[in-house]
Design an enzyme around this catalytic site. Sequence first.
Site, short mmCIF file in Angstrom:
data_model
loop_
_atom_site.label_atom_id
_atom_site.label_comp_id
_atom_site.label_asym_id
_atom_site.label_seq_id
_atom_site.Cartn_x
_atom_site.Cartn_y
_atom_site.Cartn_z
N GLY A 160 0.84 -1.20 0.00
CA GLY A 160 0.00 0.00 0.00
C GLY A 160 0.87 1.24 0.00
O GLY A 160 2.03 1.20 -0.41
N ASN A 161 0.29 2.34 0.49
CA ASN A 161 1.03 3.61 0.36
C ASN A 161 2.00 3.82 1.53
O ASN A 161 1.83 3.26 2.61
CB ASN A 161 0.04 4.77 0.20
CG ASN A 161 -0.78 4.97 1.45
OD1 ASN A 161 -0.29 5.48 2.46
ND2 ASN A 161 -2.03 4.54 1.42
N ALA A 178 2.48 6.25 3.64
CA ALA A 178 1.98 6.84 4.90
C ALA A 178 1.45 5.73 5.80
O ALA A 178 1.79 5.67 6.99
CB ALA A 178 0.88 7.86 4.60
N VAL A 179 0.65 4.82 5.25
CA VAL A 179 0.14 3.71 6.07
C VAL A 179 1.27 2.73 6.38
O VAL A 179 1.30 2.13 7.45
CB VAL A 179 -1.06 3.02 5.36
CG1 VAL A 179 -1.52 1.80 6.16
CG2 VAL A 179 -2.21 4.00 5.19
N GLY A 180 2.22 2.62 5.47
CA GLY A 180 3.39 1.76 5.71
C GLY A 180 4.08 2.12 7.03
O GLY A 180 4.50 1.25 7.79
N GLU A 200 5.72 -3.18 0.81
CA GLU A 200 5.70 -3.00 -0.65
C GLU A 200 4.94 -1.71 -0.91
O GLU A 200 3.71 -1.69 -0.92
CB GLU A 200 5.01 -4.20 -1.32
CG GLU A 200 5.79 -5.49 -1.21
CD GLU A 200 7.05 -5.52 -2.08
OE1 GLU A 200 7.14 -4.75 -3.06
OE2 GLU A 200 7.97 -6.30 -1.76
N CYS A 222 1.52 0.11 -9.28
CA CYS A 222 2.56 0.69 -8.41
C CYS A 222 3.85 0.99 -9.17
O CYS A 222 4.58 1.89 -8.82
CB CYS A 222 2.84 -0.23 -7.24
SG CYS A 222 3.31 -1.89 -7.74
P1 NAD Z 1 -5.45 0.60 0.28
O1 NAD Z 1 -6.25 1.83 0.56
O2 NAD Z 1 -6.13 -0.62 -0.19
O3 NAD Z 1 -4.63 0.29 1.59
C1 NAD Z 1 -3.83 -0.85 1.69
C2 NAD Z 1 -4.21 -1.61 2.92
O4 NAD Z 1 -3.93 -0.82 4.06
C3 NAD Z 1 -5.68 -1.99 2.99
O5 NAD Z 1 -5.80 -3.36 3.27
C4 NAD Z 1 -6.24 -1.10 4.08
O6 NAD Z 1 -7.25 -1.73 4.82
C5 NAD Z 1 -5.05 -0.82 4.95
N1 NAD Z 1 -5.12 0.49 5.59
C6 NAD Z 1 -5.46 1.67 5.01
N2 NAD Z 1 -5.37 2.67 5.92
C7 NAD Z 1 -4.95 2.11 7.07
C8 NAD Z 1 -4.67 2.62 8.38
N3 NAD Z 1 -4.80 3.91 8.68
N4 NAD Z 1 -4.23 1.75 9.32
C9 NAD Z 1 -4.10 0.44 9.03
N5 NAD Z 1 -4.37 -0.09 7.82
C10 NAD Z 1 -4.79 0.72 6.87
O7 NAD Z 1 -4.33 0.87 -0.78
P2 NAD Z 1 -3.51 2.17 -1.13
O8 NAD Z 1 -2.58 2.48 -0.02
O9 NAD Z 1 -4.38 3.24 -1.68
O10 NAD Z 1 -2.69 1.51 -2.35
C11 NAD Z 1 -2.07 2.28 -3.28
C12 NAD Z 1 -0.60 2.41 -2.97
O11 NAD Z 1 -0.03 1.10 -2.88
C13 NAD Z 1 0.19 3.11 -4.02
O12 NAD Z 1 1.14 3.94 -3.39
C14 NAD Z 1 0.88 1.99 -4.78
O13 NAD Z 1 2.04 2.41 -5.43
C15 NAD Z 1 1.14 1.03 -3.68
N6 NAD Z 1 1.27 -0.33 -4.18
C16 NAD Z 1 2.48 -0.92 -4.09
C17 NAD Z 1 2.66 -2.19 -4.59
C18 NAD Z 1 4.00 -2.86 -4.52
O14 NAD Z 1 4.08 -4.04 -4.85
N7 NAD Z 1 5.06 -2.19 -4.11
C19 NAD Z 1 1.60 -2.87 -5.18
C20 NAD Z 1 0.37 -2.24 -5.23
C21 NAD Z 1 0.21 -0.97 -4.72
#
Ligand code: NAD
Length: 489
Positions: free
Chosen positions: A188-189, A191-193, A210, A244
Amino acid sequence: MSRQQQAVERARKAFRTGRSKQIEYRITQLKSLQRFLVERNQDICDALKKDLNKSEIGTPLYETMGLEGEIMLAVRKLKDWAAPRPVEKSLLTLTDRVFIQPEPLGVVLIIGAWNYPWAVTLQPLIGAIAAGNAAVVKPSEVSAHTAKVMEELLPIYLDKELYPVVTGGVPETQELLRQRFDHIFYTGNPAVGKLVMEAAARHLTPVILELGGKSPCYIDKDCDITIACRRVTWGKFTNCGQTCIAPDYILCEPSIQDRVLEEIGKCVKEFYTDDPKACEDYGRMINQRHFKRVMALTEDSTIAVGGENDESQCYIAPTVLRDVRPDSKVMQEEIFGPVLPIVTVSGVDEAISFINAREKPLALYIFSKDKKLIRHVISETSSGGVLANDCLVHYSVSSLPFGGVGNSGMGCYHGKHSFDQLSHLRGCLIKSLGMEGANSMRYPPHTAKKLSWARFFLLKHIDFGRLGRVAMFTVLALLAAVVIQRYLQ
Ligand code: NAD
């Protein structure tokens, strides 16, 4: 006890039975997962059509075929991957068994993202199963139809105690993150990472993150611009730009900007017709929040190709922006939508400086005929992965580690990398109780003579791989005899 807590406890209990440690059991589960992908293809396609307007051909092409390939690889190689790995020996360990034994970590939490919701959620699961772990799978709530199918159908195929699917949004994920895991795999993104890493730190749980970011694409003037633009158009507008590793922006010299625009415009028509909105192969933004976010990014730049949009359908046409300023809105965050800015630079060195002045990206693309220039860019920059003269396809090479660096993430996966990262690589040394004389050099009373022997045994490098077995043991026997009899007694 919360639903999330129950799932984790059940998974841990199932892990403790030891069944996931059996290689045959892992293989059966992996094959079942493959059967799920084949038998439930229609359910998967229908869910993705509703979530992202993915087509029936696009779904296997971009989501499930890669998963099948990873499963087949793991099934084929698992016995090798899981076997003890002998390592190089030294003078001190010549007669010992020295090896690495991969062992399961325990219970892994997998948090998936919505853009390729099957690929990014099940691919880590393949690694977790192969490595002998239990895994709690949390699909993204944003791709809601997919999450529902995963929750309903996966337990029919997989051991539901070992690999439970837990759905939910932010509060549910946060409740999961309060639990203790042995590994967390988050996609995911950034910030949440950071929040995930913070939660993991409380239990000293290792993480793979990731993440994303702005992946640059440098197009050199010494290049087949027609071919380059076909590959960039495909890499950017697949899945409506929500990839991504999509090229986030183009860097090129002003002299080729018009050519690049013209070629990308032609490719958009060729791939998605004059009316991409009606084209089956063109996707949609996941929701209105992301639609509005991406449209707002274009506000202070000049649209050269596309720009049409329809909020009611979350539709944004493939769009290219020209002469984009580095301080414009679109250059401040990952675009994650079908908008492609072109930033002009004076040449490759300015492109390198531009890239190095920003966060380390997940992918870096270079298009050029000049191999020296490609090597120069690679050596002067850093990114999760780098691909010359194409887009996206490094993702499908199982032997390459896939992952970010710095702000684009940590850890990696795919193929054996997934297995290794989700295993504990345990260092094992098995000695015999014989040859005690040779140990005298480390026992008190310490003397200068013993020290010089310790120095010899610890620091002398002999390439045992080159010596034959007989020669090796002769050397060893001679050394041991000399040391024991003349110096250490
Ligand atoms: P998303 O909104 O689906 O969030 C990802 C996960 O995080 C979800 O399961 C969600 O429930 C959880 N989440 C969201 N907010 C949270 C919080 N505050 N606390 C705990 N968990 C929380 O996805 P997204 O972040 O919008 O995804 C898009 C991003 O992911 C982009 O930056 C993209 O580049 C990146 N991405 C990376 C890869 C990779 O392989 N490196 C693959 C796909 C997407």
